[in-house]
Scaffold this active site. Structure first.
Site, PDB file in Angstrom:
ATOM      1  N   CYS A  82      60.230 106.506   7.038  1.00 40.44           N
ATOM      2  CA  CYS A  82      60.550 106.494   8.472  1.00 40.44           C
ATOM      3  C   CYS A  82      59.591 105.639   9.300  1.00 40.44           C
ATOM      4  CB  CYS A  82      60.673 107.922   8.989  1.00 40.44           C
ATOM      5  SG  CYS A  82      62.209 108.680   8.421  1.00 40.44           S
ATOM      6  N   GLY A 113      57.282 108.192  18.128  1.00 41.09           N
ATOM      7  CA  GLY A 113      56.981 107.076  19.007  1.00 41.09           C
ATOM      8  C   GLY A 113      57.369 105.712  18.473  1.00 41.09           C
ATOM      9  N   GLY A 130      56.574 109.784  11.553  1.00 38.01           N
ATOM     10  CA  GLY A 130      55.843 110.090  12.768  1.00 38.01           C
ATOM     11  C   GLY A 130      56.640 109.746  14.011  1.00 38.01           C
ATOM     12  N   GLY A 170      64.345 107.062  16.176  1.00 38.02           N
ATOM     13  CA  GLY A 170      64.900 106.417  17.358  1.00 38.02           C
ATOM     14  C   GLY A 170      64.644 104.935  17.386  1.00 38.02           C
ATOM     15  N   PHE A 171      63.964 104.417  16.347  1.00 33.44           N
ATOM     16  CA  PHE A 171      63.696 102.984  16.214  1.00 33.44           C
ATOM     17  C   PHE A 171      64.209 102.525  14.857  1.00 33.44           C
ATOM     18  CE2 PHE A 171      60.822 104.372  19.455  1.00 33.44           C
ATOM     19  CZ  PHE A 171      60.653 103.284  20.293  1.00 33.44           C
ATOM     20  N   HIS A 186      64.631 110.721   5.268  1.00 34.10           N
ATOM     21  CA  HIS A 186      63.694 111.707   4.726  1.00 34.10           C
ATOM     22  C   HIS A 186      64.108 112.207   3.348  1.00 34.10           C
ATOM     23  CE1 HIS A 186      60.993 112.312   8.185  1.00 34.10           C
ATOM     24  NE2 HIS A 186      62.051 111.950   8.890  1.00 34.10           N
ATOM     25  N   GLU A 213      62.399 113.902   1.402  1.00 36.50           N
ATOM     26  CA  GLU A 213      61.864 115.262   1.214  1.00 36.50           C
ATOM     27  C   GLU A 213      62.734 116.308   1.906  1.00 36.50           C
ATOM     28  OE1 GLU A 213      60.775 114.525   5.333  1.00 36.50           O
ATOM     29  OE2 GLU A 213      60.843 113.252   3.550  1.00 36.50           O
ATOM     30  N   GLN A 261      58.857 101.525   9.079  1.00 39.91           N
ATOM     31  CA  GLN A 261      58.784 100.551  10.169  1.00 39.91           C
ATOM     32  C   GLN A 261      57.440  99.822  10.175  1.00 39.91           C
ATOM     33  OE1 GLN A 261      59.635 103.133  13.494  1.00 39.91           O
ATOM     34  NE2 GLN A 261      61.609 103.737  12.606  1.00 39.91           N
ATOM     35  N   SER A 313      57.593 114.139  14.014  1.00 39.90           N
ATOM     36  CA  SER A 313      58.357 112.971  14.461  1.00 39.90           C
ATOM     37  C   SER A 313      59.078 113.226  15.784  1.00 39.90           C
ATOM     38  CB  SER A 313      59.387 112.568  13.397  1.00 39.90           C
ATOM     39  OG  SER A 313      58.758 112.122  12.222  1.00 39.90           O
ATOM     40  N   ASN A 338      65.838 111.176  11.060  1.00 45.40           N
ATOM     41  CA  ASN A 338      65.237 111.472  12.358  1.00 45.40           C
ATOM     42  C   ASN A 338      64.448 110.259  12.819  1.00 45.40           C
ATOM     43  OD1 ASN A 338      63.780 112.341  14.565  1.00 45.40           O
ATOM     44  ND2 ASN A 338      62.331 113.533  13.370  1.00 45.40           N
TER      45      ASN A 338
END
Length: 370
Positions: A258, A232, A230, A302-303, A344, A346, A262, A52, A300
């Site tokens: 994550c 981007g 992941g 950024g979107f 997350h 996990e 999205q 990610s 973690n």
């Protein structure tokens, strides 16, 4: 000090701001990426190998990095995924019984450039105020104008598709082939500990490339489907969004984490947006709206997904909310066996408050199977 005289280095942000430091080790180097920071006190090796973070320069807020070395088992992918490392104090020596090498050796084997002796408190404060942006770290301290020109050519994370660069090229299997539960997982940057959590609960998993279709995943005859984390921007992932739509339309059990969260939101016509500086750390507070209980989570991203659109969507229920900024941290579909979270469960690194989500996934699968 292992290196008595270390090379001068700098970090140049896209807006022209400069922070100075020194190169880790004795080599020259230059690395570009979007700057981000992680507030975790431990887990640097897992962070550096998390897909990610692909394409990002990592600022670690913990004052000491490298003091417990590295261990070959504590990785989340086959190699380091960050573009470069910025830290305050880099430890060339380490003390830990199960460590098999120093962090310096680990970085060198992965050909990663790092700088230390940076005022990371000031740097993180600056990013918090001004937002995430592209940057470069380099020992080319006398070529600032050249670095500025090169930095202009680095694409923005907003609109950038990166899943294809970290996803598996070919499908593969994970877990015990004699397990009674089978799961098809879409790899858009999957962490190894997600697969470990699925396998230890009795699943045999087939992991598919980022652009696999529902038909390809269905051919495994799975009992449930999973869409991974992941890097981007999620919006360019048209294949993954189409696959998610088809899984939902076929009334299958689906869990997303994550970036997968999205993608599931986008499959429900809920838009996403780039955050000011994102959430990255192992102590983020989340409220479970279904139970009324708080959870400390590893995050973690950024979107994020649009909360107003999620609230207005008649097919969606918001299940979790981030307590710091009220962003959506989890959703589920009404009348469908589909749910996802923006963190997350996990961990690796981080707390295990949210591991129950894997159990919830398996309970939904067992109901469907029976």
């Amino acid at each position: 000090m292992k290196y008595q005289t270390r090379k001068k280095a700098l970090m140049l942000l896209a807006d022209g701001t400069i922070f100075y430091g020194k190169a880790v080790g004795d080599k020259n180097g230059t690395a570009f990426g979007e700057v981000c920071f992680n507030t975790g006190m431990t887990g640097y090796q897992e962070i550096f190998t998390d897909p990610s973070y692909f394409g990002q320069l990592m600022v670690t807020t913990n004052a000491h990095i490298g003091n417990y070395g590295t261990n070959s088992e504590e990785v989340e992918s086959d190699a380091i995924k960050i573009s470069g490392l910025i830290c305050k104090n880099f430890s060339y020596t380490f003390s830990r019984a199960i460590a098999d090498q120093s962090l310096e050796e680990f970085l060198n084997k992965n050909n990663l450039f790092a700088i230390s002796d940076v005022d990371t408190r000031a740097l993180v404060s600056y990013i918090r105020d001004n937002g995430a942006m592209n940057a470069v770290i380099s020992t080319e301290v006398d070529n600032i104008e050249s670095l500025k020109e090169q930095l202009k050519n680095i694409p923005s994370m907003d609109g950038l598709e990166l899943a294809s660069q970290v996803s598996t090229k070919e499908s593969y299997y994970y877990g015990d082939e004699n397990s009674s539960i089978k799961i098809s997982a879409l790899d858009i940057g999957i962490k190894k500990n997600i697969l470990r959590n699925l396998a230890k609960r009795g699943a045999y998993i087939k992991v598919f490339p980022y652009n696999a279709s529902f038909e390809e995943m269905k051919a495994f005859n799975p009992d449930g489907y999973f869409i991974s984390n992941g890097p981007g921007d999620p919006e360019p992932l048209v294949d993954a969004i189409k696959t998610a739509k088809d899984i939902i339309a076929n009334d299958e059990v689906l869990f997303g984490i994550c970036l997968g969260h999205q993608v599931i939101a986008l499959a429900n016509e809920i838009s996403t947006y780039k955050m000011h500086n994102g959430h990255r750390g192992i102590n983020h507070p989340v409220m479970n709206l279904l139970t009324g209980k708080g959870e400390i989570t590893s995050q973690n991203h950024g979107f994020a997904i649009n909360r107003e659109e999620a609230e207005a969507n008649k097919n969606i229920e918001i299940t979790h909310v981030h307590l710091n900024d009220k962003t959506v941290a989890g959703i589920k579909m009404k009348n469908k066996k589909v749910f996802s979270v923006q963190y997350h469960p996990e961990a690796s690194p981080g707390p295990h408050d949210a591991e129950y989500l894997f159990d919830q996934f398996f309970e939904m699968i067992k109901v469907k199977v029976n």
